[in-house]
Design a protein around this motif. Structure first.
Motif, PDB file in Angstrom:
ATOM      1  N   MET A   1       0.938  -1.099  -0.068  1.00 20.39           N
ATOM      2  CA  MET A   1       0.011   0.177  -0.054  1.00 20.39           C
ATOM      3  C   MET A   1       1.009   1.319  -0.124  1.00 20.39           C
ATOM      4  SD  MET A   1      -2.604   1.226   2.991  1.00 20.39           S
ATOM      5  CE  MET A   1      -3.542   2.718   2.764  1.00 20.39           C
ATOM      6  N   PHE A   2       0.326   2.265  -0.453  1.00 24.96           N
ATOM      7  CA  PHE A   2       1.109   3.476  -0.802  1.00 24.96           C
ATOM      8  C   PHE A   2      -0.112   4.531  -0.696  1.00 24.96           C
ATOM      9  CE2 PHE A   2       2.189   7.478  -3.037  1.00 24.96           C
ATOM     10  CZ  PHE A   2       3.443   7.817  -2.362  1.00 24.96           C
ATOM     11  N   TYR A   3       0.221   5.870   0.027  1.00 24.61           N
ATOM     12  CA  TYR A   3      -0.602   6.773   0.185  1.00 24.61           C
ATOM     13  C   TYR A   3      -0.131   8.056   0.364  1.00 24.61           C
ATOM     14  CZ  TYR A   3      -0.942   7.108   5.258  1.00 24.61           C
ATOM     15  OH  TYR A   3      -0.548   7.443   6.600  1.00 24.61           O
ATOM     16  N   ARG A   4      -0.450   9.176  -0.197  1.00 25.91           N
ATOM     17  CA  ARG A   4      -0.205  10.467  -0.147  1.00 25.91           C
ATOM     18  C   ARG A   4      -1.024  10.978   0.960  1.00 25.91           C
ATOM     19  NH1 ARG A   4       3.209  12.090  -4.099  1.00 25.91           N
ATOM     20  NH2 ARG A   4       3.148  10.869  -5.985  1.00 25.91           N
ATOM     21  N   PRO A   5      -0.414  11.780   2.244  1.00 16.42           N
ATOM     22  CA  PRO A   5      -1.221  12.067   3.441  1.00 16.42           C
ATOM     23  C   PRO A   5      -2.182  13.059   2.983  1.00 16.42           C
ATOM     24  CG  PRO A   5       0.971  11.940   4.031  1.00 16.42           C
ATOM     25  CD  PRO A   5       1.073  11.334   2.392  1.00 16.42           C
ATOM     26  N   GLU A   6      -2.033  13.789   1.943  1.00 12.37           N
ATOM     27  CA  GLU A   6      -3.051  14.859   1.266  1.00 12.37           C
ATOM     28  C   GLU A   6      -4.234  14.135   0.883  1.00 12.37           C
ATOM     29  OE1 GLU A   6      -0.131  15.231  -2.174  1.00 12.37           O
ATOM     30  OE2 GLU A   6       0.257  15.410   0.212  1.00 12.37           O
ATOM     31  N   ASP A   7      -4.097  13.001   0.372  1.00  7.91           N
ATOM     32  CA  ASP A   7      -5.078  12.285  -0.437  1.00  7.91           C
ATOM     33  C   ASP A   7      -5.801  11.473   0.551  1.00  7.91           C
ATOM     34  OD1 ASP A   7      -4.328  13.555  -2.789  1.00  7.91           O
ATOM     35  OD2 ASP A   7      -3.098  11.567  -3.441  1.00  7.91           O
ATOM     36  N   GLY A   8      -5.474  11.199   1.711  1.00 12.07           N
ATOM     37  CA  GLY A   8      -5.806  10.321   2.708  1.00 12.07           C
ATOM     38  C   GLY A   8      -5.309   8.709   2.362  1.00 12.07           C
ATOM     39  N   HIS A   9      -5.698   7.950   3.698  1.00 10.32           N
ATOM     40  CA  HIS A   9      -5.234   6.560   3.439  1.00 10.32           C
ATOM     41  C   HIS A   9      -6.177   5.410   3.278  1.00 10.32           C
ATOM     42  CE1 HIS A   9      -6.911   6.832   7.475  1.00 10.32           C
ATOM     43  NE2 HIS A   9      -6.365   7.618   7.809  1.00 10.32           N
ATOM     44  N   GLY A  10      -7.519   5.787   3.286  1.00 11.47           N
ATOM     45  CA  GLY A  10      -8.715   4.965   3.123  1.00 11.47           C
ATOM     46  C   GLY A  10      -8.743   3.894   4.139  1.00 11.47           C
ATOM     47  N   LEU A  11      -8.176   3.986   5.303  1.00 10.24           N
ATOM     48  CA  LEU A  11      -8.051   2.891   6.535  1.00 10.24           C
ATOM     49  C   LEU A  11      -9.241   3.518   7.357  1.00 10.24           C
ATOM     50  CD1 LEU A  11      -4.277   2.250   6.641  1.00 10.24           C
ATOM     51  CD2 LEU A  11      -6.065   0.578   5.511  1.00 10.24           C
ATOM     52  N   PRO A  12      -9.546   2.423   8.342  1.00 17.83           N
ATOM     53  CA  PRO A  12     -10.642   3.057   9.187  1.00 17.83           C
ATOM     54  C   PRO A  12      -9.811   3.632  10.307  1.00 17.83           C
ATOM     55  CG  PRO A  12     -10.612   0.634   9.139  1.00 17.83           C
ATOM     56  CD  PRO A  12      -9.237   1.122   8.260  1.00 17.83           C
ATOM     57  N   HIS A  13      -8.436   3.754  10.430  1.00 18.88           N
ATOM     58  CA  HIS A  13      -7.764   4.522  11.279  1.00 18.88           C
ATOM     59  C   HIS A  13      -6.575   5.177  10.770  1.00 18.88           C
ATOM     60  CE1 HIS A  13     -10.507   3.304  14.512  1.00 18.88           C
ATOM     61  NE2 HIS A  13     -10.297   1.921  14.051  1.00 18.88           N
ATOM     62  N   ASN A  14      -6.111   6.386  11.016  1.00 23.11           N
ATOM     63  CA  ASN A  14      -4.774   6.754  10.622  1.00 23.11           C
ATOM     64  C   ASN A  14      -3.676   6.080  11.192  1.00 23.11           C
ATOM     65  OD1 ASN A  14      -2.604   8.572   9.801  1.00 23.11           O
ATOM     66  ND2 ASN A  14      -3.521  10.253  10.273  1.00 23.11           N
ATOM     67  N   PRO A  15      -2.738   5.408  10.202  1.00 18.20           N
ATOM     68  CA  PRO A  15      -1.645   4.642  10.445  1.00 18.20           C
ATOM     69  C   PRO A  15      -0.421   5.281  11.121  1.00 18.20           C
ATOM     70  CG  PRO A  15      -1.758   4.632   8.177  1.00 18.20           C
ATOM     71  CD  PRO A  15      -2.963   5.531   8.841  1.00 18.20           C
ATOM     72  N   PHE A  16      -0.512   6.594  10.901  1.00 23.76           N
ATOM     73  CA  PHE A  16       0.693   7.351  10.971  1.00 23.76           C
ATOM     74  C   PHE A  16       1.335   7.270  12.346  1.00 23.76           C
ATOM     75  CE2 PHE A  16       3.277  11.308  12.324  1.00 23.76           C
ATOM     76  CZ  PHE A  16       4.345  11.288  11.239  1.00 23.76           C
ATOM     77  N   ASN A  17       0.429   7.462  13.666  1.00 22.13           N
ATOM     78  CA  ASN A  17       1.094   7.477  14.778  1.00 22.13           C
ATOM     79  C   ASN A  17       1.320   6.087  15.092  1.00 22.13           C
ATOM     80  OD1 ASN A  17      -1.481   6.556  15.199  1.00 22.13           O
ATOM     81  ND2 ASN A  17      -1.835   7.940  17.052  1.00 22.13           N
TER      82      ASN A  17
END
Length: 194
Positions: A1-17
């Motif tokens: 999976m790849f995502y650009r933060p400005e486009d969103g990740h599409g997951l139920p919860h943000n994986p960044f933290n």
């Protein structure tokens, strides 16, 4: 999976933290015009040895930020496994002016080098003078830098002349609602060290 933060990740919860983990928890105590405050911050770390300096980041213009801007000081209290429930209790959205030490039944003492409270039974506490508050990109994101002016070490955490984390089992933040307890320590010398 790849995502650009400005486009969103599409997951139920943000994986960044959860990606940047484990992270130490800075249990930040402050005193401001509205009283004493205690709150956990998982964007926290040490950033320099001489002079010793730390940083933490606040997402939102919270009570801690208002207090340290008014006073110019804060204290970082290290969270141990035995304090996890009390630490979590201080993360509640209390009304402005609530003393989280009292609300969560956390014992407090006065710092020695700054006019600020600290967690009395913390394994370690770092008294800090604010050196810089940096407004980061985004809405209400702030980086707070501080110089350590005093260090408290709990006596039972000192073993053979070292601050021993196995004496108190530090807590770390993983992401989402996940935490970790440090239970195993591995000593490793750098290449070329004796």
């Amino acid at each position: 999976m790849f995502y650009r933060p400005e486009d969103g990740h599409g997951l139920p919860h943000n994986p960044f933290n959860a990606i940047v983990s484990p992270r130490p928890i800075g249990w930040i105590s402050t005193r401001g015009p509205e009283g004493d405050n205690l709150a956990p911050y998982s964007f926290f770390n040490a950033v320099a040895y001489v002079p010793p300096q730390v940083m933490f980041a606040s997402t939102g213009a919270k009570d801690s930020l208002a207090a340290l801007r008014a006073s110019g000081v804060f204290c970082v209290n290290i969270v141990e496994a035995a304090a996890l429930a009390r630490m979590n209790a201080t993360s509640a959205a209390f009304p402005r002016g609530t003393d989280e030490f009292l609300a969560a039944e956390v014992p407090k003492e006065e710092c020695r080098t700054i006019p600020c409270p600290r967690v009395a039974d913390a394994p370690a506490s770092l008294e800090c003078r604010v050196t810089q508050v940096v407004e980061l990109l985004g809405r209400d994101n702030f980086l707070i830098l501080g110089e350590v002016t005093g260090v408290h070490l709990r006596d039972d955490c000192l073993r053979d002349g070292r601050f021993d984390v196995t004496a108190f089992r530090p807590m770390a933040r993983l992401g989402y609602r996940d935490y970790a307890v440090v239970r195993e320590v591995i000593e490793l010398s750098r290449p070329g060290e004796g």
